[in-house]
Design a protein around this motif. Structure first.
Motif, PDB file in Angstrom:
ATOM      1  N   ILE A 172       9.092  41.545  39.836  1.00 52.28           N
ATOM      2  CA  ILE A 172       9.804  40.575  40.670  1.00 52.28           C
ATOM      3  C   ILE A 172       9.007  39.282  40.733  1.00 52.28           C
ATOM      4  O   ILE A 172       7.837  39.296  41.146  1.00 52.28           O
ATOM      5  N   LEU A 201       9.519  35.408  42.323  1.00 52.89           N
ATOM      6  CA  LEU A 201      10.429  34.673  43.194  1.00 52.89           C
ATOM      7  C   LEU A 201       9.629  33.668  44.002  1.00 52.89           C
ATOM      8  O   LEU A 201       8.523  33.965  44.449  1.00 52.89           O
ATOM      9  N   VAL A 257      17.580  37.877  50.344  1.00 49.98           N
ATOM     10  CA  VAL A 257      17.479  38.909  49.310  1.00 49.98           C
ATOM     11  C   VAL A 257      18.631  39.862  49.571  1.00 49.98           C
ATOM     12  O   VAL A 257      18.681  40.531  50.599  1.00 49.98           O
ATOM     13  N   LYS A 302      15.146  46.075  48.361  1.00 51.93           N
ATOM     14  CA  LYS A 302      14.988  44.829  49.116  1.00 51.93           C
ATOM     15  C   LYS A 302      14.049  44.983  50.313  1.00 51.93           C
ATOM     16  O   LYS A 302      13.213  44.113  50.568  1.00 51.93           O
ATOM     17  N   LEU A 323      13.026  34.491  55.071  1.00 51.00           N
ATOM     18  CA  LEU A 323      13.348  35.401  53.975  1.00 51.00           C
ATOM     19  C   LEU A 323      14.129  36.543  54.602  1.00 51.00           C
ATOM     20  O   LEU A 323      13.586  37.347  55.358  1.00 51.00           O
ATOM     21  N   VAL A 375      16.785  39.718  54.540  1.00 51.74           N
ATOM     22  CA  VAL A 375      17.238  40.826  53.708  1.00 51.74           C
ATOM     23  C   VAL A 375      18.548  41.363  54.264  1.00 51.74           C
ATOM     24  O   VAL A 375      18.665  41.593  55.466  1.00 51.74           O
ATOM     25  N   ALA A 434      18.948  35.679  46.407  1.00 53.02           N
ATOM     26  CA  ALA A 434      18.307  36.417  45.316  1.00 53.02           C
ATOM     27  C   ALA A 434      18.961  37.786  45.285  1.00 53.02           C
ATOM     28  O   ALA A 434      18.797  38.565  46.219  1.00 53.02           O
ATOM     29  N   LEU A 493      19.310  41.422  44.185  1.00 55.92           N
ATOM     30  CA  LEU A 493      18.418  42.473  43.697  1.00 55.92           C
ATOM     31  C   LEU A 493      19.269  43.652  43.272  1.00 55.92           C
ATOM     32  O   LEU A 493      20.179  44.064  43.990  1.00 55.92           O
ATOM     33  N   LEU A 498      15.457  41.532  39.845  1.00 50.83           N
ATOM     34  CA  LEU A 498      16.292  40.406  40.249  1.00 50.83           C
ATOM     35  C   LEU A 498      17.395  40.199  39.229  1.00 50.83           C
ATOM     36  O   LEU A 498      17.140  40.075  38.035  1.00 50.83           O
ATOM     37  N   VAL A 521      19.201  34.481  40.855  1.00 50.06           N
ATOM     38  CA  VAL A 521      18.758  33.725  42.028  1.00 50.06           C
ATOM     39  C   VAL A 521      19.429  32.369  41.971  1.00 50.06           C
ATOM     40  O   VAL A 521      19.219  31.617  41.013  1.00 50.06           O
TER      41      VAL A 521
END
Lengths: 281, 349
Positions: free
Chosen positions: B23, B25, B35, B43, B189, B191, B206, B208, B213, B216
């Motif tokens: 990963i 990012l 994410v 994630k 960030l 999730v 992003a 997943l 990934l 993005v």
């Protein structure tokens, strides 16, 4: 939901059990504490003179005070041993957790008497500990105070009651959600700070329960003093035993028992109040 | 602008199971990066690696020129809002929020004002003395947010923070979260497994998939230019057209549109809302694809209808059209060739 007859039928056996094995003995004990003994027979005349005797004769208060000191020492030592053990098992043991848990529990299956005699063998003047110390040349003659002393009583009872403090401590540590520990570290607290600010406060109910077990069980113990205590290690229950036995003064023994009972009930009541304040789940 | 967080080739295994593969990012300062992934896509593990609760097996994480992955969690200037809030049950709302400041030795006089300001920001200032257990889920969520933000982290990690809330509260909290993020200017960030939430909140998404990934990009970009069939179908709905390209033309059944890609099979994504009714006969315009199709199923969705239609060649499509009563029989449809987005190959994993 259920018929009245069914409810009564279901409730009867436990009620009978409680009446026969709890209420009746307590009532008899309570009644005896107001009676007296004259020329080898119990006189069923109500008076407070047993309690007056307990209040006037300092010997009883002294033994009770010693018993509480021993119980306090055992409680402290059992917590000092039990807490790190429970913490290690709960937080650090990993896959060995179950095995170690069983190992802590196993001594509980061994008879109390066997463990008492084991300490007698270890602590005696020709015992294992003295033999070892003499072999090493640390002492030249056997150390006498190991056995037949309050020290021996505290040691034996600590050994016996540490699993009793361990179990509730372990249970309360296991119940602490691990994401709280993570949240604490996430907010900048080191593992040490996390322990004192999160884990320890949340383990207090378990600590209290463990301390109660150790204190109350020790306070009522009479076998360890009998086996390893000697004259200086006599505890209040030994006094009760002798009053009910050789001394044949059941009423005085009953009065001491009633006092002990009230003391323990008082302690349990106070602990329950504290526990309510300290539990958050 | 230099990225705030720089994730370099992170990999993580649990036993034999690869949870994260390679990963890489970046998170920019002040950005709301989501994410997005299904459950089990890794994630949450990625978030835990950044927070320091899991050690990566490979790769590095840097934040503002400082290596992060070698630091213990309590030395990282990131804070987490946990999925189930993780409020300390033995502390009041005030003490929960003050926790981070106290353990970091912030002056007592400052603690009070900062805590009150943080609780004010999430509209929980009237609950300072409450115990967390007396609060509702949404209120606990706000306190958890204040507890994290009061430390002024450079980066806030949010692990599905809204998933335990009911639908209405959730939408309301989404709006507040976005406003809050703009106000404080801290990079988030976030999730989630909910693509609508990701679309509504994020500056960038992003995506997943099984620990790697997939794409993005900004919500608009990822929706209008999905890179793979997985992206196209995970974010919104999409028709997948397995076309054959030859002589600069892509053919799928009887439908054809210009495409200058190499000869061979190619997958295209076509959003249902890009298919529309048309009355006009086929114009001589190769950039509009016209076809006749009969309606198999009509699903009423309020403002729109979702139609399942079958072309004369037997190929099926889904079309989203404005609602206008019950439809039956055959109709003429069209879409713009530009709306058929060619997907990257090798989408299967």
């Amino acid at each position: 939901m259920y018929s009245r007859a069914y409810k009564a039928a279901v409730a009867l056996p436990p009620l009978f059990w409680v009446a026969l094995f709890l209420l009746l003995p307590y009532s008899l004990l309570f009644a005896h504490s107001f009676w007296s003994v004259a020329s080898g027979a119990i006189v069923r005349q109500w008076s407070l003179h047993n309690y007056a005797e307990l209040a006037h004769n300092w010997m009883y208060a002294q033994v009770l005070f010693r018993s509480m000191k021993i119980a306090g020492a055992v409680t402290l030592l059992a917590l000092l041993l039990g807490y790190p053990l429970a913490y290690y098992l709960s937080f650090c043991a990993g896959p060995q957790k179950q095995l170690l848990y069983q190992l802590v529990i196993v001594p509980l299956w061994v008879s109390y008497l066997v463990r008492g005699y084991a300490w007698k063998t270890i602590l005696g003047s020709d015992g294992v500990l003295n033999g070892f110390l003499q072999y090493l040349g640390i002492v030249s003659t056997p150390v006498e105070f190991f056995l037949y002393s309050p020290f021996a009583v505290v040691l034996t009872l600590t050994h016996i009651y540490t699993p009793f403090t361990f179990l509730p401590l372990f249970a309360s540590l296991e119940h602490i959600p691990r994401h709280l520990v993570e949240a604490s570290q996430d907010l900048g607290a080191s593992p040490r700070v996390t322990f004192w600010r999160v884990i320890f406060p949340l383990s207090l109910p378990g600590l209290l329960a463990g301390a109660t077990f150790a204190f109350v069980l020790t306070l009522g113990d009479f076998l360890a003093p009998l086996l390893v205590g000697g004259p200086s290690g006599i505890m209040i229950s030994n006094v009760v035993v002798s009053l009910f036995g050789a001394a044949y003064d059941w009423p005085l023994g009953a009065a001491i028992s009633v006092c002990m009972l009230l003391l323990v009930v008082g302690i349990l009541f106070a602990i329950e109040r504290l526990e309510k304040r300290w539990s958050f789940h | 602008m230099a990225p705030l967080l720089n994730i370099r080739s992170i990999a993580k295994r649990f036993g034999a199971r690869h949870v994260l593969h390679d990963i890489s990012l970046d998170v920019n300062p002040g950005e709301f990066l989501t994410v997005l992934g299904e459950s089990g896509s890794g994630k949450t593990t990625l978030l835990r690696v950044i927070a320091g609760f899991e050690q990566p097996d490979a790769g590095e994480i840097w934040m503002a020129g400082e290596r992060l992955d070698t630091l213990p969690p309590y030395r990282r200037r990131v804070n987490t809002v946990f999925q189930h809030y993780a409020l300390f049950p033995h502390l009041s709302v005030f003490e929960n929020v003050a926790y981070g400041l106290r353990v970091q030795g912030v002056a007592k006089s400052e603690v009070g004002s900062r805590v009150e300001k943080a609780l004010g920001m999430v509209k929980m200032d009237s609950y300072v003395a409450s115990a967390p257990s007396t609060l509702s889920g949404g209120q606990q969520q706000r306190v958890a947010l204040a507890r994290a933000l009061v430390n002024r982290p450079r980066l806030l990690l949010l692990d599905e923070p809204l998933s335990a809330l009911d639908a209405n509260l959730r939408r309301q909290m989404q709006g507040e979260l976005k406003t809050l993020q703009r106000e404080v200017g801290i990079a988030f960030l976030f999730v989630t497994h909910d693509q609508d939430e990701a679309m509504a909140l994020s500056d960038r998404i992003a995506l997943l998939r099984a620990g790697a990934l997939e794409q993005v990009a900004s919500p608009r970009e990822i929706y209008s230019r999905p890179a793979t069939a997985y992206t196209a179908q995970f974010i919104g709905q999409a028709n997948l057209l397995r076309a054959e390209i030859a002589n600069g033309v892509a053919r799928w059944g009887a439908l054809a549109w210009p495409c200058d890609a190499a000869v061979g099979p190619a997958d295209f994504s076509l959003r249902p809302e890009h298919i529309r009714f048309t009355a006009a006969p086929p114009a001589d315009d190769s950039h509009t694809v016209c076809f006749c199709a009969s309606i198999v199923r009509q699903i009423f969705c309020g403002a729109t209808d979702l139609l399942e239609i079958t072309c004369q060649s037997g190929h099926r499509l889904r079309a989203r059209v404005p609602s206008r009563g019950v439809l039956e029989g055959e109709y003429r449809f069209e879409f713009s060739a530009a709306d058929a987005v060619r997907l990257r190959e090798g989408g299967e994993r």
